[in-house]
Write a protein that holds these residues in place. Structure first.
Motif, PDB file in Angstrom:
ATOM      1  N   GLY A  45       0.834  -1.225   0.000  1.00 26.07           N
ATOM      2  CA  GLY A  45       0.000   0.000   0.000  1.00 26.07           C
ATOM      3  C   GLY A  45       0.854   1.255   0.000  1.00 26.07           C
ATOM      4  N   HIS A  46       1.943   1.263   0.765  1.00 30.89           N
ATOM      5  CA  HIS A  46       2.833   2.405   0.825  1.00 30.89           C
ATOM      6  C   HIS A  46       3.472   2.672  -0.521  1.00 30.89           C
ATOM      7  CE1 HIS A  46       5.792   5.237   2.290  1.00 30.89           C
ATOM      8  NE2 HIS A  46       6.777   4.453   1.807  1.00 30.89           N
ATOM      9  N   LEU A  47       3.938   1.613  -1.200  1.00 34.49           N
ATOM     10  CA  LEU A  47       4.564   1.778  -2.513  1.00 34.49           C
ATOM     11  C   LEU A  47       3.539   2.314  -3.542  1.00 34.49           C
ATOM     12  CD1 LEU A  47       6.771  -1.444  -2.674  1.00 34.49           C
ATOM     13  CD2 LEU A  47       7.548   0.904  -2.310  1.00 34.49           C
ATOM     14  N   MET A  48       2.327   1.814  -3.447  1.00 35.71           N
ATOM     15  CA  MET A  48       1.304   2.288  -4.384  1.00 35.71           C
ATOM     16  C   MET A  48       1.020   3.778  -4.144  1.00 35.71           C
ATOM     17  SD  MET A  48      -1.246  -1.013  -4.295  1.00 35.71           S
ATOM     18  CE  MET A  48      -2.519  -0.199  -5.276  1.00 35.71           C
ATOM     19  N   ALA A  49       0.960   4.188  -2.868  1.00 34.71           N
ATOM     20  CA  ALA A  49       0.699   5.605  -2.555  1.00 34.71           C
ATOM     21  C   ALA A  49       1.836   6.475  -3.051  1.00 34.71           C
ATOM     22  CB  ALA A  49       0.505   5.763  -1.045  1.00 34.71           C
ATOM     23  N   ARG A  50       3.066   6.075  -2.926  1.00 37.82           N
ATOM     24  CA  ARG A  50       4.218   6.829  -3.405  1.00 37.82           C
ATOM     25  C   ARG A  50       4.164   6.980  -4.920  1.00 37.82           C
ATOM     26  NH1 ARG A  50       9.610   4.275  -1.527  1.00 37.82           N
ATOM     27  NH2 ARG A  50      10.326   5.830  -3.062  1.00 37.82           N
ATOM     28  N   GLY A  51       3.827   5.871  -5.580  1.00 39.23           N
ATOM     29  CA  GLY A  51       3.760   5.963  -7.045  1.00 39.23           C
ATOM     30  C   GLY A  51       2.672   6.910  -7.506  1.00 39.23           C
ATOM     31  N   LEU A  52       1.572   6.996  -6.788  1.00 39.34           N
ATOM     32  CA  LEU A  52       0.487   7.875  -7.184  1.00 39.34           C
ATOM     33  C   LEU A  52       0.868   9.331  -6.914  1.00 39.34           C
ATOM     34  CD1 LEU A  52      -2.387   7.888  -8.341  1.00 39.34           C
ATOM     35  CD2 LEU A  52      -3.239   7.828  -5.990  1.00 39.34           C
ATOM     36  N   GLU A  53       1.620   9.604  -5.883  1.00 43.56           N
ATOM     37  CA  GLU A  53       2.029  10.972  -5.562  1.00 43.56           C
ATOM     38  C   GLU A  53       2.992  11.510  -6.599  1.00 43.56           C
ATOM     39  OE1 GLU A  53       3.697  10.737  -1.711  1.00 43.56           O
ATOM     40  OE2 GLU A  53       1.768  10.525  -0.672  1.00 43.56           O
ATOM     41  N   SER A  54       3.807  10.649  -7.156  1.00 41.77           N
ATOM     42  CA  SER A  54       4.806  11.130  -8.131  1.00 41.77           C
ATOM     43  C   SER A  54       4.207  11.281  -9.522  1.00 41.77           C
ATOM     44  CB  SER A  54       5.989  10.152  -8.176  1.00 41.77           C
ATOM     45  OG  SER A  54       5.548   8.862  -8.588  1.00 41.77           O
ATOM     46  N   GLN A  55       2.950  10.987  -9.763  1.00 42.79           N
ATOM     47  CA  GLN A  55       2.245  11.082 -11.033  1.00 42.79           C
ATOM     48  C   GLN A  55       2.842  10.161 -12.109  1.00 42.79           C
ATOM     49  OE1 GLN A  55      -0.623  12.870 -11.446  1.00 42.79           O
ATOM     50  NE2 GLN A  55      -0.447  13.524  -9.291  1.00 42.79           N
ATOM     51  N   ALA A  56       4.096   9.807 -11.984  1.00 50.25           N
ATOM     52  CA  ALA A  56       4.743   8.937 -12.995  1.00 50.25           C
ATOM     53  C   ALA A  56       5.700   8.000 -12.262  1.00 50.25           C
ATOM     54  CB  ALA A  56       5.485   9.763 -14.036  1.00 50.25           C
ATOM     55  N   PRO A  57       5.203   6.915 -11.662  1.00 49.62           N
ATOM     56  CA  PRO A  57       6.075   5.981 -10.912  1.00 49.62           C
ATOM     57  C   PRO A  57       7.137   5.380 -11.826  1.00 49.62           C
ATOM     58  CG  PRO A  57       3.939   4.985 -11.303  1.00 49.62           C
ATOM     59  CD  PRO A  57       3.802   6.401 -11.756  1.00 49.62           C
ATOM     60  N   GLY A  58       8.338   5.269 -11.293  1.00 48.07           N
ATOM     61  CA  GLY A  58       9.439   4.711 -12.078  1.00 48.07           C
ATOM     62  C   GLY A  58       9.412   3.183 -12.075  1.00 48.07           C
ATOM     63  N   GLU A  59      10.334   2.710 -12.906  1.00 42.82           N
ATOM     64  CA  GLU A  59      10.413   1.253 -13.024  1.00 42.82           C
ATOM     65  C   GLU A  59      10.816   0.614 -11.710  1.00 42.82           C
ATOM     66  OE1 GLU A  59      12.777  -0.230 -16.138  1.00 42.82           O
ATOM     67  OE2 GLU A  59      11.883   1.087 -17.692  1.00 42.82           O
ATOM     68  N   THR A  60      11.654   1.291 -10.961  1.00 43.71           N
ATOM     69  CA  THR A  60      12.128   0.709  -9.685  1.00 43.71           C
ATOM     70  C   THR A  60      10.968   0.521  -8.734  1.00 43.71           C
ATOM     71  OG1 THR A  60      14.263   1.813  -9.975  1.00 43.71           O
ATOM     72  CG2 THR A  60      13.706   1.039  -7.763  1.00 43.71           C
ATOM     73  N   LEU A  61      10.104   1.489  -8.669  1.00 44.75           N
ATOM     74  CA  LEU A  61       8.949   1.382  -7.790  1.00 44.75           C
ATOM     75  C   LEU A  61       8.016   0.285  -8.258  1.00 44.75           C
ATOM     76  CD1 LEU A  61       7.496   2.595  -5.336  1.00 44.75           C
ATOM     77  CD2 LEU A  61       6.313   4.156  -6.900  1.00 44.75           C
ATOM     78  N   MET A  62       7.778   0.232  -9.544  1.00 47.55           N
ATOM     79  CA  MET A  62       6.892  -0.800 -10.082  1.00 47.55           C
ATOM     80  C   MET A  62       7.495  -2.203  -9.857  1.00 47.55           C
ATOM     81  SD  MET A  62       4.374   1.003 -11.062  1.00 47.55           S
ATOM     82  CE  MET A  62       3.414  -0.049 -12.107  1.00 47.55           C
ATOM     83  N   ARG A  63       8.839  -2.287 -10.016  1.00 49.25           N
ATOM     84  CA  ARG A  63       9.501  -3.590  -9.823  1.00 49.25           C
ATOM     85  C   ARG A  63       9.421  -3.997  -8.358  1.00 49.25           C
ATOM     86  NH1 ARG A  63      14.138  -2.234 -11.418  1.00 49.25           N
ATOM     87  NH2 ARG A  63      13.695  -2.476 -13.643  1.00 49.25           N
ATOM     88  N   ASN A  75      -3.632   3.436 -15.904  1.00 49.96           N
ATOM     89  CA  ASN A  75      -3.144   4.812 -16.014  1.00 49.96           C
ATOM     90  C   ASN A  75      -3.300   5.483 -14.661  1.00 49.96           C
ATOM     91  OD1 ASN A  75      -5.896   5.249 -15.794  1.00 49.96           O
ATOM     92  ND2 ASN A  75      -6.175   5.528 -17.995  1.00 49.96           N
ATOM     93  N   THR A  76      -3.134   6.774 -14.659  1.00 48.92           N
ATOM     94  CA  THR A  76      -3.122   7.484 -13.382  1.00 48.92           C
ATOM     95  C   THR A  76      -4.478   7.408 -12.721  1.00 48.92           C
ATOM     96  OG1 THR A  76      -1.433   8.981 -14.238  1.00 48.92           O
ATOM     97  CG2 THR A  76      -2.668   9.734 -12.290  1.00 48.92           C
ATOM     98  N   GLN A  77      -5.519   7.572 -13.494  1.00 52.41           N
ATOM     99  CA  GLN A  77      -6.864   7.533 -12.916  1.00 52.41           C
ATOM    100  C   GLN A  77      -7.187   6.137 -12.404  1.00 52.41           C
ATOM    101  OE1 GLN A  77      -9.971   8.769 -15.631  1.00 52.41           O
ATOM    102  NE2 GLN A  77     -11.568   8.694 -14.042  1.00 52.41           N
ATOM    103  N   GLN A  78      -6.813   5.153 -13.182  1.00 55.21           N
ATOM    104  CA  GLN A  78      -7.068   3.761 -12.770  1.00 55.21           C
ATOM    105  C   GLN A  78      -6.265   3.425 -11.517  1.00 55.21           C
ATOM    106  OE1 GLN A  78      -6.059   1.736 -16.386  1.00 55.21           O
ATOM    107  NE2 GLN A  78      -8.195   1.820 -17.191  1.00 55.21           N
ATOM    108  N   ARG A  79      -5.066   3.965 -11.441  1.00 55.68           N
ATOM    109  CA  ARG A  79      -4.234   3.702 -10.267  1.00 55.68           C
ATOM    110  C   ARG A  79      -4.872   4.316  -9.026  1.00 55.68           C
ATOM    111  NH1 ARG A  79       1.447   5.320 -13.168  1.00 55.68           N
ATOM    112  NH2 ARG A  79       1.669   3.392 -14.428  1.00 55.68           N
ATOM    113  N   ALA A  80      -5.444   5.505  -9.212  1.00 51.56           N
ATOM    114  CA  ALA A  80      -6.075   6.162  -8.063  1.00 51.56           C
ATOM    115  C   ALA A  80      -7.272   5.361  -7.590  1.00 51.56           C
ATOM    116  CB  ALA A  80      -6.488   7.586  -8.435  1.00 51.56           C
TER     117      ALA A  80
END
Length: 646
Positions: free
Chosen positions: A58-76, A135-140
């Protein structure tokens, strides 16, 4: 090979096997429980980590949403957390023996694990996957839905961990209970084994030991109770048998000692009789005295009233009464001669077996009329045997019935064999004397033939020549023939004197050397020929018969020297080296050639032949060596081995 186990062995082995099975089962159960506890502890640890991993996702997902464009490292990172969550769920469901890890198999834990797996698979994991690919909306939207499901899901994980902790506590209590039971069983088992060994081994062994102490204190009445039929029971039974046997032996010990003393006394008596009789039979005595003395010894030893010795004549097959003692003249007259097979004595000669009968009850067919008429109560007969040859029988008679024991029968039978040996020795001595006389007569005949007979033949021829000369009135030839007759008579006279000296030879001197030296001195005094005597070494003296034969050889050699050698010096050497005897007679006379003068070895001149025969008679060797003009050497040798055997 192993002995078959007894009942006690089977009891001990069975008891130990029961305790081994119980102990092994309890220890195995504790091992299983401890292994399960270890697996449950790992499962609790991994189950608790799932809560942290859910919050991390959950924390990683929240970080990725705050950055608007999560990087590959976060997704991995989110992808890795998903894989780890899946793996932990799979391990909780299937278990991992390598760690070990295993979730409890009770229904409550399995139910809550199934709820966590269902929630994860149907709600949480799809939302995370939508977040990763949307996408961003779906992620939210996915994050909002994840947040809504997060607390209920974590609550289910908490319930799962709590259920596993409850199961762990239950298994821990079970392990402690099993360990307590195991301790109690160990204490009870030790107590049971102690009672078992005390009852089956220690107490019986203690009773046996106490019985042995009492037996060592000469209490032979001791007995130990036999309460089982196992090894210790058999041992107790054997102890009782041994004690009973010792008690019986001790009770009859005095009787046994007395009986053994009587037996030894009887044996000593038999040995004394055997020794005295054999000692008597070993002494030289005429046959009559030998049999009479033997009979007297037997009568005195056995307390008999009469006895007789009968000798068997194989040619006539008759028994002749040789000697008797205590028998009447009528008895002697009736049984002076018995046929083989007649009466008791004849039966013993035929069978070769000793016999002892009560005259009042003789065996069927046995006639003992003379013994009954004489008033004897017991008559016995024993064979006189030598080398399985029947020489006769001897009888022992008792006025009263007398029981002859088996030992006395064997003793008398043995004495009969000794008497047979003595009788045969007397016969052999008589034959030896006859043979010696015959041999001496043959030697006398040979010497007479070689000396006087030839001289008389020569004189007979000279007398015929004298008669012929007188008839023809040839006085000169007659006087010459008369002179030759005188020389022949003198030579025959000298031969007769020499033969008389030979025949009268006895070893009156101290030893052989002294006898040879005396013969040389006499020879030198009669002939004037110079003599010399040498001695080399020393040895024990010979038998007198051997020394006489050696002296005859020396005298015959000196006689030949006087007659034929024309010597001026004679030397005799007696050598004793390493027990061997060698006598050498040498002269410096004219000598001869044995090959060209065979007449010296012919029957007409048998002097040398007689010397050779005398030497061979005592086991010696005789040789002569001579050459014309170089004298003669006569050598006599008697080896040590021959001396020892003679």
């Amino acid at each position: 090979m192993f002995a078959k186990p007894g009942k006690l062995s089977r009891k001990i082995v069975g008891m130990l096997m029961v305790f081994l099975i119980i102990a092994t089962t309890a220890i195995g159960l504790t091992l299983v429980i401890s292994w399960q506890l270890e697996g449950v502890a790992a499962a609790i640890n991994d189950g608790g980590s799932q809560r942290m991993r859910t919050y991390r996702i959950g924390h990683l997902m929240a970080r990725g949403l705050e950055s608007q464009a999560p990087g590959e490292t976060l997704m991995r990172a989110i992808e890795e957390e998903l894989k780890r969550f899946d793996k932990v769920l799979r391990d909780l469901q299937l278990g991992d023996p390598a760690r070990p890890l295993a979730a409890p198999r009770n229904p409550d834990v399995q139910k809550r694990l199934w709820e966590v797996e269902q929630t994860w698979g149907e709600f949480i994991r799809p939302l995370v996957r939508d977040y990763l690919v949307g996408n961003t909306q779906q992620r939210a939207m996915a994050l909002d839905s994840f947040d809504n499901e997060l607390e209920p899901f974590v609550g289910r994980i908490d319930d799962l961990v709590l259920a596993m902790e409850n199961s762990y506590a239950s298994d821990t209590n079970l392990l402690r209970t099993v360990q307590a039971v195991l301790v109690v069983m160990a204490v009870l088992g030790t107590f049971i084994l102690i009672r078992f060994f005390v009852s089956l081994i220690i107490v019986p062994v203690g009773k046996l030991h106490a019985g042995m102490r009492r037996m060592s204190a000469n209490d032979l009445t001791v007995r130990v109770p036999v309460r089982s039929d196992d090894e210790l029971g058999n041992l107790a039974h054997g102890f009782n048998q041994m004690a009973e046997h010792l008690q019986n032996v001790y009770g009859t010990l005095e009787e046994r000692v007395e009986a053994e003393t009587r037996r030894l006394a009887e044996r000593n008596r038999e040995l004394s009789i055997l020794y005295s009789v054999t000692a008597f039979l070993s002494e030289p005595a005429p046959l009559d005295d030998l049999c009479s003395g033997f009979l007297e010894q037997i009568k005195s030893a056995l307390g008999a009233d009469a006895g007789a010795v009968r000798l068997y004549e194989p040619i006539t097959q008759k028994l002749h009464l040789m000697t008797s003692d205590g028998l009447s003249e009528e008895f002697i007259a009736r049984e002076a001669e018995l046929n083989c097979g007649e009466c008791l004595c004849g039966e013993v000669v035929q069978s070769g077996l000793p016999a002892a009968f009560d005259t009042a009850h003789p065996p069927a067919g046995m006639k003992l009329r003379t013994c009954i008429r004489e008033g004897f109560g017991t008559a016995t007969a024993f064979s006189i045997v030598y080398d399985r040859q029947q020489l006769g029988v001897f009888n022992i008679y008792f006025r009263r019935p007398q029981a002859i024991s088996d030992q006395e029968m064997r003793l008398l039978d043995t004495l009969g064999h000794h008497l047979g040996v003595a009788i045969e020795n007397q016969r052999l001595k008589s034959r030896e004397k006859e043979l010696a006389i015959s041999e001496e007569r043959n030697l006398l005949a040979q010497e007479l033939h070689d000396s006087i007979a030839q001289g008389l033949a020569f004189l007979n021829i000279q007398v015929q020549l004298l008669q012929d000369s007188l008839k023809k009135n040839r006085l000169e030839e007659a006087m010459q023939t008369a002179g030759q007759l005188r020389e022949g008579v003198q030579e025959s006279y000298d031969d007769v004197r020499e033969l008389l000296v030979h025949f009268r030879t006895r070893m009156d001197q101290a030893d052989l050397d002294a006898a040879i030296n005396a013969a040389l001195e006499k020879f030198e005094g009669q002939t004037g020929i110079e003599t010399e005597f040498d001695r080399i070494g020393s040895a024990p003296p010979l038998q007198s018969t051997d020394e006489i034969q050696i002296m005859h050889i020396v005298q015959e050699s000196l006689s030949n020297i006087r007659k034929h050698a024309s010597a001026t010096r004679v030397r005799i050497t007696v050598s004793r080296v390493r027990g061997n005897l060698e006598i050498v007679v040498e002269d410096n006379g004219q000598g001869f050639d044995p090959e060209t003068e065979p007449k010296l070895l012919s029957d007409r001149h048998v002097g040398l032949k007689i010397m050779r025969e005398r030497a061979h008679r005592i086991g010696g060797e005789w040789n002569i060596a001579s050459k014309p003009g170089e004298g003669t050497r006569v050598v006599f040798k008697l080896p040590r081995e021959t001396r020892e055997t003679s």
